[in-house]
Motif scaffolding. Structure first.
Motif, PDB file in Angstrom:
ATOM      1  N   ARG A 193      48.168  24.010  16.060  1.00  0.00           N
ATOM      2  CA  ARG A 193      47.176  25.032  16.322  1.00  0.00           C
ATOM      3  C   ARG A 193      45.816  24.511  15.909  1.00  0.00           C
ATOM      4  NH1 ARG A 193      48.011  30.921  14.052  1.00  0.00           N
ATOM      5  NH2 ARG A 193      49.660  31.689  15.324  1.00  0.00           N
ATOM      6  N   LEU A 237      56.744  34.466  20.229  1.00  0.00           N
ATOM      7  CA  LEU A 237      55.811  33.740  21.099  1.00  0.00           C
ATOM      8  C   LEU A 237      56.299  32.355  21.507  1.00  0.00           C
ATOM      9  CD1 LEU A 237      52.271  34.769  19.876  1.00  0.00           C
ATOM     10  CD2 LEU A 237      53.691  35.697  21.681  1.00  0.00           C
ATOM     11  N   ARG A 238      57.178  31.775  20.760  1.00  0.00           N
ATOM     12  CA  ARG A 238      57.826  30.508  21.139  1.00  0.00           C
ATOM     13  C   ARG A 238      56.839  29.415  21.529  1.00  0.00           C
ATOM     14  NH1 ARG A 238      63.372  31.031  22.200  1.00  0.00           N
ATOM     15  NH2 ARG A 238      64.131  33.148  21.947  1.00  0.00           N
ATOM     16  N   CYS A 239      55.792  29.228  20.745  1.00  0.00           N
ATOM     17  CA  CYS A 239      54.887  28.097  20.994  1.00  0.00           C
ATOM     18  C   CYS A 239      55.739  26.827  20.980  1.00  0.00           C
ATOM     19  CB  CYS A 239      53.807  28.016  19.920  1.00  0.00           C
ATOM     20  SG  CYS A 239      52.766  29.486  19.840  1.00  0.00           S
ATOM     21  N   CYS A 246      59.714  34.470  15.554  1.00  0.00           N
ATOM     22  CA  CYS A 246      58.494  34.780  16.300  1.00  0.00           C
ATOM     23  C   CYS A 246      58.811  34.848  17.788  1.00  0.00           C
ATOM     24  CB  CYS A 246      57.428  33.711  16.041  1.00  0.00           C
ATOM     25  SG  CYS A 246      55.876  34.094  16.859  1.00  0.00           S
ATOM     26  N   GLY A 293      55.820  34.201  12.360  1.00  0.00           N
ATOM     27  CA  GLY A 293      55.482  35.361  13.166  1.00  0.00           C
ATOM     28  C   GLY A 293      54.012  35.454  13.531  1.00  0.00           C
ATOM     29  N   GLU A 294      53.744  36.317  14.482  1.00  0.00           N
ATOM     30  CA  GLU A 294      52.386  36.564  14.954  1.00  0.00           C
ATOM     31  C   GLU A 294      51.962  37.946  14.423  1.00  0.00           C
ATOM     32  OE1 GLU A 294      49.611  35.301  16.796  1.00  0.00           O
ATOM     33  OE2 GLU A 294      49.041  37.294  16.104  1.00  0.00           O
ATOM     34  N   HIS A 321      54.284  27.431  10.237  1.00  0.00           N
ATOM     35  CA  HIS A 321      53.756  28.353  11.256  1.00  0.00           C
ATOM     36  C   HIS A 321      52.624  27.745  12.061  1.00  0.00           C
ATOM     37  CE1 HIS A 321      51.976  31.752  13.146  1.00  0.00           C
ATOM     38  NE2 HIS A 321      50.935  31.737  12.349  1.00  0.00           N
ATOM     39  N   THR A 354      59.493  27.663  14.101  1.00  0.00           N
ATOM     40  CA  THR A 354      59.741  29.104  13.995  1.00  0.00           C
ATOM     41  C   THR A 354      59.943  29.707  15.374  1.00  0.00           C
ATOM     42  OG1 THR A 354      58.430  29.302  11.977  1.00  0.00           O
ATOM     43  CG2 THR A 354      58.764  31.315  13.232  1.00  0.00           C
ATOM     44  N   GLY A 355      59.067  29.335  16.304  1.00  0.00           N
ATOM     45  CA  GLY A 355      59.170  29.863  17.665  1.00  0.00           C
ATOM     46  C   GLY A 355      60.479  29.461  18.318  1.00  0.00           C
ATOM     47  N   PHE A 369      55.516  23.813  20.165  1.00  0.00           N
ATOM     48  CA  PHE A 369      55.504  22.850  19.056  1.00  0.00           C
ATOM     49  C   PHE A 369      56.097  23.406  17.780  1.00  0.00           C
ATOM     50  CE2 PHE A 369      51.611  25.266  19.386  1.00  0.00           C
ATOM     51  CZ  PHE A 369      51.561  25.884  18.160  1.00  0.00           C
ATOM     52  N   CYS A 370      56.461  24.682  17.779  1.00  0.00           N
ATOM     53  CA  CYS A 370      56.713  25.371  16.513  1.00  0.00           C
ATOM     54  C   CYS A 370      58.196  25.616  16.276  1.00  0.00           C
ATOM     55  CB  CYS A 370      55.948  26.687  16.513  1.00  0.00           C
ATOM     56  SG  CYS A 370      56.297  27.712  15.086  1.00  0.00           S
ATOM     57  N   VAL A 420      47.223  33.665  17.329  1.00  0.00           N
ATOM     58  CA  VAL A 420      47.040  32.748  18.455  1.00  0.00           C
ATOM     59  C   VAL A 420      46.349  33.484  19.604  1.00  0.00           C
ATOM     60  CG1 VAL A 420      48.972  31.227  17.924  1.00  0.00           C
ATOM     61  CG2 VAL A 420      49.353  33.220  19.386  1.00  0.00           C
TER      62      VAL A 420
HETATM   63  S1  SF4 Z   1      52.629  32.270  16.978  1.00  0.00           S
HETATM   64 FE1  SF4 Z   1      54.821  32.141  16.508  1.00  0.00          FE
HETATM   65  S2  SF4 Z   1      55.636  30.452  17.743  1.00  0.00           S
HETATM   66 FE2  SF4 Z   1      53.371  30.260  17.721  1.00  0.00          FE
HETATM   67  S3  SF4 Z   1      52.902  28.890  15.966  1.00  0.00           S
HETATM   68 FE3  SF4 Z   1      52.856  30.975  15.132  1.00  0.00          FE
HETATM   69  S4  SF4 Z   1      54.944  31.378  14.391  1.00  0.00           S
HETATM   70 FE4  SF4 Z   1      55.048  29.577  15.744  1.00  0.00          FE
END
Ligand code: SF4
Length: 292
Positions: free
Chosen positions: A25, A191-193, A189, A236-237, A20, A198-199, A195-196, A268
């Motif tokens: 981050r 938010l789709r950062c 998640c 997740g956020e 995550h 999960t996103g 680098f991630c 985030v």
């Molecule tokens: S907020 Fe969501 S997409 Fe961004 S680092 Fe966390 S899990 Fe990954």
């Protein structure tokens, strides 16, 4: 009070094995969440802040016992308070102390099936089952153990979706082993950062409160040790599933007896959520991170 340095430590140990928040981050602020005004989230998320004091309300902020039961369409016992469980017992014509027994069976004995509540009268167990009540625990799909003893679990939810939970043991000269559970708050998640992983996998759904709580119980089972710290840094956020996160927080604190100050919510930075969180006056830590 949780400090930036101790939070950085948690962040680092979590990042060693978890997908995550850890990759890129950067932790920019940690704070005990209180009533201090926090008007501009974007400032909080981009400016290193010298641990201001926010405060979150004790669990009285959660919904009342009866409304929690009423809203619990799925009839899941996990996540209910002792008072809620007492009410369930009374609803089945049992004496109130049966609620205390239910509480013990679910949170201390960690029994997964109503049919295995052998201390309860058979008629009560049968009644619960026939009415559709269940404990609400999910099986562990798989686990991976790292060389440092950290264990990552994949938990298979009722709808066959998988979530990640990490147990991080720390043994040092400071005393007995500390065990941190790094829990997910969503499946995927939104938010789709960039680098991630999960996103990149997209978003499926929010977790229910009991699906957050059960991650902590699963870590306790695997390690055969009490969880001492919880960090919401998994999939997740958490601020985008605040209702479930707050209900799970209440349960972790009151029912599983994890101190509020041992619980950290990592974000985030989601607009308009920090003030909402602060209004609950929890004595927990908010860690605000940003991606690099
Ligand atoms: S907020 Fe969501 S997409 Fe961004 S680092 Fe966390 S899990 Fe990954």
């Amino acid at each position: 009070m949780t400090t930036s340095s101790s939070m950085a430590f948690i962040h680092n140990v979590c990042s060693a094995s978890f997908t995550h928040a850890f990759r890129t981050r950067t932790l920019v602020a940690t704070t005990i969440i209180s009533s201090q005004k926090h008007n501009n989230l974007s400032t909080a998320a981009t400016t290193p802040t010298p641990t201001p004091t926010l405060t979150l309300k004790p669990s009285s902020s959660s919904s009342s016992s009866s409304s929690r039961i009423q809203n619990n369409d799925s009839k899941v016992l996990l996540g209910l308070s002792e008072a809620d469980l007492q009410q369930v017992a009374l609803d089945f014509g049992q004496q109130g102390y049966r609620g205390k027994q239910l509480h013990h069976l679910i949170y201390q004995r960690k029994i997964r099936q109503v049919e295995d509540f052998s201390q309860l009268p058979q008629a009560f167990r049968k009644g619960l089952q026939e009415a559709g009540w269940r404990v609400g625990r999910s099986p562990i799909h798989s686990s991976v153990t790292a060389a440092d003893g950290t264990i990552k679990l994949l938990i298979k939810l009722e709808d066959n979706r998988l979530i990640e939970t990490v147990g991080i043991p720390v043994v040092d000269e400071k005393g007995p082993m500390r065990l941190t559970a790094c829990v997910s708050s969503q499946v995927g998640c939104p938010l789709r950062c960039s680098f991630c992983a999960t996103g990149k996998g997209g978003f499926s759904r929010n977790l229910q409160p009991h699906e957050i709580v059960e991650q902590v119980l699963a870590v306790e089972e695997i390690f055969k040790h009490r969880v001492t710290n919880v960090v919401f840094m998994g999939m997740g956020e958490p601020m985008m599933n605040l209702k479930s996160v707050l209900e799970a927080h209440r349960c972790l604190n009151k029912d599983i007896q994890i101190g509020q100050r041992m619980i950290t919510i990592s974000t985030v930075g989601v607009p308009n959520t920090i003030k909402r969180l602060a209004s609950h006056k929890l004595q927990s830590t908010l860690a605000v991170s940003r991606s690099e």
